[in-house]
Structure formats: C-alpha cells, structure tokens
Design an enzyme around this catalytic site. Structure first.
Site, PDB file in Angstrom:
ATOM      1  N   GLY A 170       0.761  -1.252   0.000  1.00 48.61           N
ATOM      2  CA  GLY A 170       0.000   0.000   0.000  1.00 48.61           C
ATOM      3  C   GLY A 170       0.780   1.283   0.000  1.00 48.61           C
ATOM      4  CD  GLU A 201       0.698  -8.796   1.460  1.00 50.77           C
ATOM      5  OE1 GLU A 201       1.051  -9.986   1.394  1.00 50.77           O
ATOM      6  OE2 GLU A 201      -0.487  -8.444   1.663  1.00 50.77           O
ATOM      7  CE1 TYR A 214      -9.129   1.760  -9.335  1.00 47.98           C
ATOM      8  CE2 TYR A 214      -7.095   1.870 -10.592  1.00 47.98           C
ATOM      9  CZ  TYR A 214      -8.033   1.137  -9.894  1.00 47.98           C
ATOM     10  OH  TYR A 214      -7.863  -0.212  -9.751  1.00 47.98           O
ATOM     11  CB  CYS A 262     -15.709   2.505 -29.513  1.00 44.10           C
ATOM     12  SG  CYS A 262     -14.904   2.412 -31.101  1.00 44.10           S
ATOM     13  CD  GLU A 263     -16.470   1.987 -23.156  1.00 43.55           C
ATOM     14  OE1 GLU A 263     -17.032   2.805 -22.402  1.00 43.55           O
ATOM     15  OE2 GLU A 263     -16.813   0.798 -23.263  1.00 43.55           O
TER      16      GLU A 263
HETATM   17  N1  LLP Z   1      -1.434  -7.094  -0.581  1.00 45.38           N
HETATM   18  C1  LLP Z   1      -2.737  -7.247  -0.846  1.00 45.38           C
HETATM   19  C2  LLP Z   1      -3.505  -8.232  -0.074  1.00 45.38           C
HETATM   20  C3  LLP Z   1      -3.350  -6.467  -1.842  1.00 45.38           C
HETATM   21  O1  LLP Z   1      -4.634  -6.619  -2.099  1.00 45.38           O
HETATM   22  C4  LLP Z   1      -2.581  -5.522  -2.562  1.00 45.38           C
HETATM   23  C5  LLP Z   1      -3.187  -4.690  -3.597  1.00 45.38           C
HETATM   24  C6  LLP Z   1      -1.202  -5.401  -2.256  1.00 45.38           C
HETATM   25  C7  LLP Z   1      -0.665  -6.199  -1.258  1.00 45.38           C
HETATM   26  C8  LLP Z   1      -0.293  -4.455  -2.978  1.00 45.38           C
HETATM   27  O2  LLP Z   1      -0.681  -3.135  -2.817  1.00 45.38           O
HETATM   28  P1  LLP Z   1       0.276  -1.970  -3.335  1.00 45.38           P
HETATM   29  O3  LLP Z   1       1.567  -2.046  -2.541  1.00 45.38           O
HETATM   30  O4  LLP Z   1       0.528  -2.185  -4.770  1.00 45.38           O
HETATM   31  O5  LLP Z   1      -0.490  -0.729  -3.078  1.00 45.38           O
HETATM   32  N2  LLP Z   1      -5.420  -1.404  -9.385  1.00 45.38           N
HETATM   33  C9  LLP Z   1      -5.236  -0.410  -8.358  1.00 45.38           C
HETATM   34  C10 LLP Z   1      -4.538  -0.965  -7.129  1.00 45.38           C
HETATM   35  C11 LLP Z   1      -5.254  -2.145  -6.525  1.00 45.38           C
HETATM   36  C12 LLP Z   1      -4.521  -2.743  -5.354  1.00 45.38           C
HETATM   37  C13 LLP Z   1      -5.109  -4.058  -4.965  1.00 45.38           C
HETATM   38  N3  LLP Z   1      -4.420  -4.717  -3.900  1.00 45.38           N
HETATM   39  C14 LLP Z   1      -4.476   0.768  -8.954  1.00 45.38           C
HETATM   40  O6  LLP Z   1      -4.159   0.721 -10.132  1.00 45.38           O
HETATM   41  O7  LLP Z   1      -4.265   1.755  -8.287  1.00 45.38           O
END
Ligand code: LLP
Length: 416
Positions: A239, A273, A316, A341-342
């Site tokens: 995150g 992670e 987003y 086409c959107e």
């Molecule tokens: N761990 C779990 C359980 C997760 O669901 C996620 C992301 C991560 C780790 C990694 O999160 P990160 O470090 O990348 O923030 N498609 C969206 C982001 C969706 C994230 C989903 N889960 C975007 O493009 O912003």
C-alpha cells in the site's frame, strides 16, 4: 539517479534512448527499468534493517516473468492472489518458502496448488476458507500454514476502490472473529496458525493509518500468543504510495520508523508485500500519436494506446505524467485519448501536454504497476509489448500479441 531521465534532449531508460525502443519494438509498449526495480526493492529492504523481515512483491502489480525473475534474484518474496499468480511465481523461480497467498476467494484448486508447493503462508480471510483449507490439507496429507487476515477497521484515505481496511469491506475478518477462528483452528488437524496479516489499502500517502492498524494487529499477535498460538509472522501488507503528480508521499524508512517499536515488540518475522512502490516508478508506457484532432473547441492527441492498455486514468481518474521521448518542446492544452470506442478512454484529460505531431512518441510515466497487469483485449485490441532495460541492454520480455492470440481457444461449433 532517476532511471528515466533526459540526456541532452532525449528521454532515456537507464542507458537506452526510449525512441530506440519505440523504433524497434513498436508502440504501444511498456518499458521497465531493472535498476529502478532494484532500487525500490533495496530501499524497502534497508528500511527494515535490524528487524527480521522479508520484502515481498505483490505480483498483481506486474506479473511479467522477467519482472518477477528480477525480484526473485534480488531476494524478494512474492504475494500472490490466484493460482495464475502462483504459476507465474513458480515459473519465475521464487522459493515457495517465500510465497504468501492472499485473496477472499481462493478456490479449492488454488488452495490445493498452494499446499502442493508448500508455500509459506495462506492469508485466510474467512471461516469458510479455513474450513476448506483444513479439509483439503487432510485429504492430501499436507500441513497448511496460516495467517489470519484481519480487517483493522482504519480509514487509509485513498481512492475508495483501493481502500480495503475499513469495516464493511469484503476483506479480512474483524479482530473478534479472528479470535473465534483461532479457537476453531485448535480443533483442526492440519492447520498451523502462525501469522497475522493485514492490508489496509493502496496508494497510501500518510503513515498514520499504518500506525493505527499495525498497533491493532500487534495486539492480536499478543492475544493469540497468550492463547497458546506460536505466532511467527506479522504481515503488514502493501500500500505504500508513490508520487504520480504532487502527492505528499513518505518513504519506506519513514513508514518503518513510525511502526518500528510496535513491530519489534511482536518478536515476529515482519513481512511486507508492496506492489506499486516497487514497480510503479520502474515502468513507462510508450505510445505514438496517430492523429491530432480538434473537437468542441478542444484539442485531442489520439494515441495508439488506450484504456485497454492502461486502465488507471479511466477507472480511477488517475494522473500519469506524459512526456515526449524526444526534445521537450512547447506545451499545449489537450486530452491524450486512445482509439477505444468509449468516451472514458483517455490517458490524460484537460492537461498541458507536449505539443506532439503525428508519429511522435510519448511516455506515460509511472506505469510499471497496475499497467500491463490490468490490460485487456477490449475492442479486440492487441495487448502491448513489454520490454526490460538493464544498463545499455534491453530485451522484449513479452511480445506484442498477434491477431491469432485474440481467438485462441475460441471455437465455432458444428451446429452453426
Ligand atoms: N497485498 C494485498 C492483499 C493487496 O490486495 C494488494 C493490492 C497489495 C498487497 C499491494 O498493494 P500496493 O503495494 O501495490 O499498493 N489497481 C489499483 C490498485 C489495486 C490494489 C489491490 N491490492 C491501482 O491501479 O491503483
């Protein structure tokens, strides 16, 4: 040094001019920097110095085999959410002892695959999943190592679609339920409860929500220990946000400094992670301007990449900087749109963009995470090529699709 930088007038990835890649690999194409992946991974790893820890990469951010292989070679673990990601992770050479498996909807086949590989941890998100896991492990004579994913009920102040740690979201279980699940595990034969997991959301730009949730989760670690469980792992999730525009972000070190005493006190191995933090800034999407167009008093640059290649702006309203790969000339107010086409198909809207001519190549920045991994074939468009750069070397790491890929597996039945 920023791995994407200008030398003279020319935008480079490490030592390679991006225009060279566009010329020979074509556009649209994602380009990843090996050095940038290494830098962000190391920065995270070093932030946890002094703590027993493992930095995992969230494969959902970028599942390309070369990206995964690079991260495995740095020593990273991997966070997966599907059998497909497990397959990729194994193909890329990750040690199964460094695999953590999250997700609210793991199927029996996926649980089985994880058991078969003897992965480090299943991050379990419900009573029903736990029951399935116990049954599968019994049937196949395996042990299932489990972390309970708790929903710490904090507000991470990010886009609602990528916020996961608030009460009422589908993710994790409340602390009280985690305790009830733990008691249930005492009656199970094949499940070892050895961890606590949390993940509160994505693109988080302040340390406070982590501090709050880590404290709640750490209290659960203590409580589970006092109930006789040998809790060895504490996974604080992913995150960490990156700077797409002018966001105030914070560093891995600032994150760890804010929570270090709490982490230390748990006497566990700490897992994180991260997806976006590792891969986001390590990739760009190259796209060529096909046409210039004016409509309703507005200027449009029509590019050969669209929402099917990079969905984040459409989904987003996400901001990605756009740069010319050639000389930085004047700017013009325009939208950068794709051929889909959107009307929601755009990469940049109402922006000051490079005053590009037809045929010019643009780089959509910070596209290494949730770029290709969210790409689709909508409008029967071919998924773009992917390229990795290392120093002055570069290689296509996924070929652009061919039309035959579009219909692979499709059949016209005899009754037609
Ligand atoms: N761990 C779990 C359980 C997760 O669901 C996620 C992301 C991560 C780790 C990694 O999160 P990160 O470090 O990348 O923030 N498609 C969206 C982001 C969706 C994230 C989903 N889960 C975007 O493009 O912003």
């Amino acid at each position: 040094m920023d791995e994407f930088h200008r030398e003279g007038d020319v935008l480079h990835c490490e030592d390679v001019p991006l225009a060279d890649i566009a010329n020979s690999a074509g556009t649209p194409a994602y380009v990843y920097s090996h050095a940038a992946l290494y830098r962000s991974y190391r920065e995270l790893d070093e932030a946890f110095d002094g703590l027993d820890h493992m930095v995992c990469f969230a494969a959902k951010a970028n599942g390309n085999l070369a990206v995964l292989r690079a991260l495995a070679s740095f020593g990273a673990g991997v966070d997966i959410v599907s059998g497909g990601e497990l397959y990729r992770a194994m193909r890329a050479g990750f040690d199964p002892k460094k695999v953590v498996f999250a997700g609210v909807g793991k199927t029996e086949a996926e649980l089985m695959a994880g058991l078969g590989e003897r992965i480090l941890l299943f991050n379990v998100e419900s009573a029903a999943e736990l029951e399935h896991l116990e049954r599968m492990a019994n049937v196949y004579g395996k042990r299932a190592r489990v972390a309970l994913r708790i929903n710490p009920d904090v507000e991470p102040e990010t886009h609602e679609h990528i916020s996961t740690g608030h009460g009422g979201s589908k993710f994790g279980v409340a602390v009280e339920e985690a305790l009830a699940l733990a008691e249930r595990i005492k009656g199970y034969r094949c499940v070892d409860l050895i961890g606590v997991h949390q993940h509160i959301g994505s693109q988080i730009t302040k340390p406070e929500p982590y501090k709050e949730s880590v404290e709640k989760s750490a209290a659960l670690v203590d409580e589970l220990r006092s109930r006789g469980f040998d809790i060895q792992y504490f996974n604080i999730g992913g995150g960490l946000g990156i700077k797409y525009k002018d966001e105030e972000t914070f560093s891995p070190k600032e994150l760890v400094d804010a929570i270090r005493p709490t982490l230390e006190a748990t006497k566990t191995k700490i897992i994180c992670e991260m997806g976006r933090y590792i891969a986001g800034g390590a990739g760009v999407l190259l796209t060529s301007v096909i046409y210039r167009k004016k409509s309703g008093g507005k200027s449009f640059l029509v590019a050969d990449a669209g929402m099917n290649d990079l969905l984040r702006p459409s989904l987003y309203d996400a901001h990605h900087e756009v740069e010319a790969v050639g000389p930085n000339g004047s700017l013009e107010s325009a939208d950068l749109v794709g051929p889909v086409c959107e009307s929601g198909d755009y990469l940049a809207r109402d922006r000051e963009l490079p005053d590009a001519r037809e045929g010019d190549v643009l780089a959509v920045m910070n596209a290494g995470a949730y770029g290709f991994s969210m790409a689709s074939n909508y409008n029967s468009r071919l998924k773009p090529a992917e390229v990795m750069v290392r120093g002055e070397r570069w290689s296509v790491v996924r070929e652009r699709e061919h039309y035959s890929d579009l219909v692979r597996g499709e059949l016209v039945p005899a009754f037609l």
